[in-house]
Write a protein that holds these residues in place. Structure first.
Motif, PDB file in Angstrom:
ATOM      1  N   UNK A 114      -7.570 -13.412 -10.400  1.00  8.63           N
ATOM      2  CA  UNK A 114      -6.215 -13.206 -10.893  1.00  8.63           C
ATOM      3  C   UNK A 114      -5.428 -14.463 -10.569  1.00  8.63           C
ATOM      4  N   UNK A 115      -5.192 -15.285 -11.567  1.00  8.27           N
ATOM      5  CA  UNK A 115      -4.413 -16.500 -11.423  1.00  8.27           C
ATOM      6  C   UNK A 115      -4.931 -17.376 -10.284  1.00  8.27           C
ATOM      7  N   UNK A 116      -6.255 -17.561 -10.273  1.00  3.43           N
ATOM      8  CA  UNK A 116      -6.884 -18.403  -9.271  1.00  3.43           C
ATOM      9  C   UNK A 116      -7.231 -17.700  -7.981  1.00  3.43           C
ATOM     10  N   UNK A 166       4.937 -13.445  -5.424  1.00  2.78           N
ATOM     11  CA  UNK A 166       4.143 -13.029  -6.582  1.00  2.78           C
ATOM     12  C   UNK A 166       2.962 -12.210  -6.054  1.00  2.78           C
ATOM     13  N   UNK A 167       3.198 -10.945  -5.738  1.00  2.00           N
ATOM     14  CA  UNK A 167       2.163 -10.109  -5.122  1.00  2.00           C
ATOM     15  C   UNK A 167       1.000  -9.802  -6.055  1.00  2.00           C
ATOM     16  N   UNK A 168      -0.121  -9.462  -5.459  1.00  2.00           N
ATOM     17  CA  UNK A 168      -1.313  -9.117  -6.223  1.00  2.00           C
ATOM     18  C   UNK A 168      -1.110  -7.740  -6.851  1.00  2.00           C
ATOM     19  N   UNK A 169      -1.176  -7.647  -8.192  1.00  2.00           N
ATOM     20  CA  UNK A 169      -0.980  -6.346  -8.851  1.00  2.00           C
ATOM     21  C   UNK A 169      -2.159  -5.409  -8.597  1.00  2.00           C
ATOM     22  N   UNK A 170      -2.023  -4.176  -9.028  1.00  2.00           N
ATOM     23  CA  UNK A 170      -3.140  -3.227  -8.931  1.00  2.00           C
ATOM     24  C   UNK A 170      -4.185  -3.616  -9.976  1.00  2.00           C
ATOM     25  N   UNK A 171      -5.399  -3.101  -9.812  1.00  2.00           N
ATOM     26  CA  UNK A 171      -6.523  -3.520 -10.649  1.00  2.00           C
ATOM     27  C   UNK A 171      -6.281  -3.377 -12.147  1.00  2.00           C
ATOM     28  N   UNK A 172      -5.722  -2.256 -12.573  1.00  2.00           N
ATOM     29  CA  UNK A 172      -5.529  -2.063 -14.017  1.00  2.00           C
ATOM     30  C   UNK A 172      -4.526  -3.065 -14.588  1.00  2.00           C
ATOM     31  N   UNK A 196      -4.065  -6.128 -13.371  1.00  2.00           N
ATOM     32  CA  UNK A 196      -4.770  -7.415 -13.403  1.00  2.00           C
ATOM     33  C   UNK A 196      -5.650  -7.499 -14.643  1.00  2.00           C
ATOM     34  N   UNK A 197      -6.373  -6.414 -14.925  1.00  2.00           N
ATOM     35  CA  UNK A 197      -7.239  -6.389 -16.098  1.00  2.00           C
ATOM     36  C   UNK A 197      -6.429  -6.588 -17.373  1.00  2.00           C
ATOM     37  N   UNK A 198      -5.274  -5.954 -17.454  1.00  2.00           N
ATOM     38  CA  UNK A 198      -4.420  -6.077 -18.630  1.00  2.00           C
ATOM     39  C   UNK A 198      -3.888  -7.503 -18.763  1.00  2.00           C
ATOM     40  N   UNK A 199      -3.487  -8.087 -17.647  1.00  2.00           N
ATOM     41  CA  UNK A 199      -2.983  -9.464 -17.649  1.00  2.00           C
ATOM     42  C   UNK A 199      -4.057 -10.434 -18.143  1.00  2.00           C
ATOM     43  N   UNK A 200      -5.251 -10.323 -17.570  1.00  2.00           N
ATOM     44  CA  UNK A 200      -6.344 -11.213 -17.961  1.00  2.00           C
ATOM     45  C   UNK A 200      -6.746 -10.993 -19.420  1.00  2.00           C
ATOM     46  N   UNK A 201      -6.710  -9.730 -19.857  1.00  2.00           N
ATOM     47  CA  UNK A 201      -7.085  -9.418 -21.238  1.00  2.00           C
ATOM     48  C   UNK A 201      -6.093 -10.032 -22.222  1.00  2.00           C
ATOM     49  N   UNK A 202      -4.817  -9.932 -21.930  1.00  2.00           N
ATOM     50  CA  UNK A 202      -3.791 -10.497 -22.819  1.00  2.00           C
ATOM     51  C   UNK A 202      -3.913 -12.012 -22.913  1.00  2.00           C
ATOM     52  N   UNK A 203      -4.223 -12.643 -21.783  1.00  2.00           N
ATOM     53  CA  UNK A 203      -4.403 -14.099 -21.785  1.00  2.00           C
ATOM     54  C   UNK A 203      -5.613 -14.488 -22.631  1.00  2.00           C
ATOM     55  N   UNK A 222       3.174 -22.976 -18.704  1.00  2.00           N
ATOM     56  CA  UNK A 222       4.602 -22.642 -18.697  1.00  2.00           C
ATOM     57  C   UNK A 222       4.837 -21.294 -18.023  1.00  2.00           C
ATOM     58  N   UNK A 223       3.969 -20.337 -18.276  1.00  2.00           N
ATOM     59  CA  UNK A 223       4.083 -19.022 -17.634  1.00  2.00           C
ATOM     60  C   UNK A 223       3.906 -19.134 -16.127  1.00  2.00           C
ATOM     61  N   UNK A 224       2.919 -19.932 -15.711  1.00  2.00           N
ATOM     62  CA  UNK A 224       2.695 -20.121 -14.274  1.00  2.00           C
ATOM     63  C   UNK A 224       3.901 -20.794 -13.614  1.00  2.00           C
ATOM     64  N   UNK A 225       4.495 -21.750 -14.335  1.00  2.00           N
ATOM     65  CA  UNK A 225       5.659 -22.452 -13.794  1.00  2.00           C
ATOM     66  C   UNK A 225       6.832 -21.480 -13.606  1.00  2.00           C
ATOM     67  N   UNK A 226       7.045 -20.614 -14.586  1.00  2.00           N
ATOM     68  CA  UNK A 226       8.136 -19.637 -14.497  1.00  2.00           C
ATOM     69  C   UNK A 226       7.908 -18.651 -13.351  1.00  2.00           C
TER      70      UNK A 226
END
Length: 236
Positions: free
Chosen positions: A3-5, A43-49, A51-58, A114-118
């Protein structure tokens, strides 16, 4: 498993990878801020679902770039290699469709940055994941210009001993001050000396840079022969 590295199985471990190819310093600096935001809890670590949604959208967004999809999708890469031959337009960098694919590749990478910077509170805004702002588009433009400097060389360039370093860089400028890059004082292979005034033409770098190149302006300029000449749509 990331998740984001950050390693999901062991959140204390981070992997710093460049999110934008060849944008080493900015990407690494933004990533350092991103890691700091996670470590300090901003920027706390989200719950698993989530994280999966975030990675999927990317990943889905990345699929809009044929060149990026070729890197991450084995089935797509196999089809590409079976279909795209040397004489295909996708292998011709002078073709406006290929230029559009390359622009698209840079654009999605910079939108992720840009998203990471924000999200990390980085003090430079280049837009968002949805769209780049003027500074972000300028960065894409500069990468296109420097990338194509290698492909603009021809037989005449070889006879004149020109290299990609001999391209005119005045279309690139500082996104902070607007000052344009200065061209070399003479051909790269003929430079002799280590002092600034012996290497570049100082006066050429004066003045405002202006706005970035939009995809429409860039493609229109590149559609004809010749092209990354002195004028590519940047107002100076």
């Amino acid at each position: 498993n990331f998740y984001r590295g950050r390693l999901r199985s062991n959140p204390s471990i981070f992997f710093m990878l460049e999110s934008v190819h060849e944008e080493h310093l900015l990407a690494l600096d933004v990533t350092a801020w991103l890691f700091l935001a996670q470590i300090t809890g901003d920027l706390p670590l989200p719950i698993d679902c989530e994280i999966d949604q975030f990675n999927r959208e990317t990943l889905i967004a990345a699929m809009d770039s044929p060149l990026l999809r070729r890197q991450v999708d084995p089935a797509y890469r196999e089809k590409w290699e079976d279909t795209i031959r040397v004489d295909h337009w996708a292998e011709d960098r002078s073709d406006c469709r290929t230029r559009d694919m390359i622009w698209n590749l840079w654009d999605i990478q910079y939108r992720i940055l840009a998203r990471d910077a924000l999200d990390s509170g980085y003090p430079l805004g280049i837009g968002s994941f949805d769209a780049l702002n003027e500074r972000g588009q300028a960065l894409v433009s500069f990468n296109m210009i420097t990338d194509y400097a290698r492909y603009e060389l021809d037989e005449g360039s070889s006879k004149n001993w020109d290299t990609f370093r001999d391209c005119d860089p005045s279309c690139c400028y500082s996104i902070f001050t607007g000052q344009r890059a200065s061209p070399l004082k003479r051909q790269w292979l003929e430079l002799d000396g280590s002092e600034l005034e012996e290497i570049v033409d100082g006066e050429a770098g004066d003045g405002d840079g202006g706005t970035g190149i939009t995809p429409e302006i860039f493609m229109a300029d590149m559609a004809g022969p010749g092209s990354l000449s002195l004028q590519v749509g940047i107002k100076v």
